[in-house]
Design an enzyme around this catalytic site. Structure first.
Site, PDB file in Angstrom:
ATOM      1  N   ASP A  33       0.595  -1.596   0.090  1.00 55.48           N
ATOM      2  CA  ASP A  33      -0.174  -0.270  -0.052  1.00 55.48           C
ATOM      3  C   ASP A  33       0.748   1.579   0.157  1.00 55.48           C
ATOM      4  OD1 ASP A  33      -2.380  -1.586  -0.183  1.00 55.48           O
ATOM      5  OD2 ASP A  33      -2.565  -1.525   2.456  1.00 55.48           O
ATOM      6  N   ARG A  74      -0.322   2.294  16.885  1.00 56.35           N
ATOM      7  CA  ARG A  74      -0.794   3.543  16.284  1.00 56.35           C
ATOM      8  C   ARG A  74      -1.220   5.252  16.876  1.00 56.35           C
ATOM      9  NH1 ARG A  74       0.852  -0.164  12.835  1.00 56.35           N
ATOM     10  NH2 ARG A  74      -1.301  -1.427  11.382  1.00 56.35           N
ATOM     11  N   ASP A 112      -7.365   1.901  11.822  1.00 53.52           N
ATOM     12  CA  ASP A 112      -6.706   2.362  12.471  1.00 53.52           C
ATOM     13  C   ASP A 112      -6.268   3.563  11.832  1.00 53.52           C
ATOM     14  OD1 ASP A 112      -5.826   0.233  13.103  1.00 53.52           O
ATOM     15  OD2 ASP A 112      -3.810  -0.652  11.752  1.00 53.52           O
ATOM     16  N   SER A 161      -3.296 -10.907   5.827  1.00 50.37           N
ATOM     17  CA  SER A 161      -2.849  -8.963   5.684  1.00 50.37           C
ATOM     18  C   SER A 161      -2.266  -9.048   7.567  1.00 50.37           C
ATOM     19  CB  SER A 161      -3.867  -8.162   5.851  1.00 50.37           C
ATOM     20  OG  SER A 161      -4.021  -6.852   6.729  1.00 50.37           O
TER      21      SER A 161
END
Length: 420
Positions: A15, A95, A124, A178
């Protein structure tokens, strides 16, 4: 004229590798990639090279592992914060720190925007952007997957985007779980996990943990604590990073810390994931043992309520909030006497208590022992039970009295019938 700068949260994965040329083509930004190492174990030199090759003007790597452990993991541990009974908040705790560091580099570089690659379906995006809002409400946030100019809807489309431009594809087409990894945990989503009827394919999936059935005969682990923070393993003093590396190794080979959960995301949907948290599972179990002997009943029970609320705040990315600070102040107060040691036994995926001790322990053998001693008179319990049970007795007396009255009334209302 110099171009405006954007800070990209760069992992080196598919990504964010796609996002670098996408940003340059669609926004004409000077892209500065920032990699934040919270224990992923990646080859950062290789990733830095990939960022520059795909168009970044610079790529910084920030070693935030120690800060992550001490400022984000230890508070969650001290609070016994667990989301929906099982999730030990591995991604959630990292995060907000990543978001804060992105702001620091945006200020340092004079950037006008911060970009991330979190999808529009996940947690996220919320966690990153709440952190950015808390420290830099003036900065623009570009969420590529939500952007009108983003026209890719699959990994295949992203791979084609890179191939069309002659750029390196940082993954094989058959890599499909993932994953998110840091020093605290690793998560797995996708493939067979997308159907709740399926059992996880642990042999294919797991990276840091052996399948419990295939673990060895087990071992004991002793952890020393100071004010709710672990400071040594098996008698060896360690800093937070060293301690986590050691416990991950021990826990991983004994198959502990596996969780398969279908959780409620903060964006509204349910999502199934498998988490490996070998060292973290040991610490949470052992820390609860310390709380059990060092906290009084009222404090422990109220802390359970606080733990639940803190877990929700951490999961939702609301770490930089007044409520989080206030609740953590309560937790820190409870941990002032949580000092001592705990011993656990690890056996094929299970963690068992094997002893604990603290100079602040509220366990008193003279009182708790079945042998009658001077500190506890069994007869004292009679008066306590009389008063403790008084509301029950009063209610029962009332119901008895009302019941007798109803019985009398019902008997008077009955008509006498002639008999044949």
């Amino acid at each position: 004229m110099a171009k405006d700068k954007v800070i990209l949260a760069y992992s080196g994965g598919l990504d964010t590798t796609v996002i670098i040329p996408w940003l340059k083509e669609n926004y004409d930004y000077d892209v500065i990639a920032v990699c934040i190492d919270v224990g992923q174990g990646d080859d950062w030199e290789k990733i830095k090279g990939r960022a520059v090759k795909t168009g970044a003007s610079a790529c910084y790597v920030v070693d935030a592992r120690q800060e992550y452990i001490e400022e984000y993991v230890w508070p969650a541990l001290k609070a016994n914060a667990v989301y929906e009974d099982e999730y030990l908040l591995g991604t959630s705790t990292a995060r907000p720190l990543i978001g804060k560091i992105l702001v620091e580099y945006a200020r340092q570089e004079g950037a006008v925007a911060i970009c991330h690659g979190a999808t529009g379906k996940g947690n996220d995006q919320v966690r990153f952007e709440l952190a950015i809002k808390a420290f830099a409400p003036d900065l623009k946030v570009i969420a590529a997957w939500r952007d009108d100019k983003w026209n890719m809807d699959s990994r295949e489309a992203e791979i084609k985007f890179l191939e069309d431009r002659g750029l390196e594809v940082p993954m094989k087409k058959d890599q499909s779980y993932s994953r998110d990894e840091n020093i605290w945990h690793i998560s797995h989503e996708g493939l067979e996990l997308e159907k709740t009827e399926n059992e996880p394919n642990y042999k294919h999936m797991l990276k840091n943990t052996v399948v419990p059935e295939e673990a060895g005969d087990g071992e004991y682990v002793t952890i020393e604590w100071e004010k709710g923070i672990p400071v040594s393993v098996n008698g060896k003093k360690m800093n937070g990073l060293e301690l986590m590396l050691e416990l991950n190794k021990i826990g991983g080979k004994n198959g502990v810390g596996l969780v398969d959960i279908c959780e409620n995301r903060c964006v509204g949907m349910k999502s199934r994931g498998v988490y490996e948290t070998p060292g973290g599972a040991i610490l949470y179990f052992a820390h609860r043992m310390m709380d059990h002997i060092c906290l009084d009943r009222d404090t422990y029970h109220y802390k359970q309520q606080v733990s639940l609320r803190l877990a929700e705040l951490i999961y939702d990315g609301k770490v930089f909030t007044p409520l989080y600070d206030a609740l953590m102040a309560f937790v820190d107060k409870t941990q002032e006497t949580v000092t001592g040691w705990t011993k656990v036994k690890l056996v094929k995926g299970q963690i068992r208590a094997a002893g604990s001790s603290s100079k602040y322990s509220l366990y008193n053998e003279d009182i708790a022992s079945f042998t009658t001693g001077e500190l506890y008179n069994h007869k004292d319990a009679q008066g306590f039970i009389t008063l403790f049970g008084l509301p029950l007795k009063v209610r029962a007396m009332m119901e008895q009295k009302v019941g007798e009255g109803q019985a009398v009334a019902e008997s008077k209302s009955l008509k006498k019938r002639p008999t044949e």
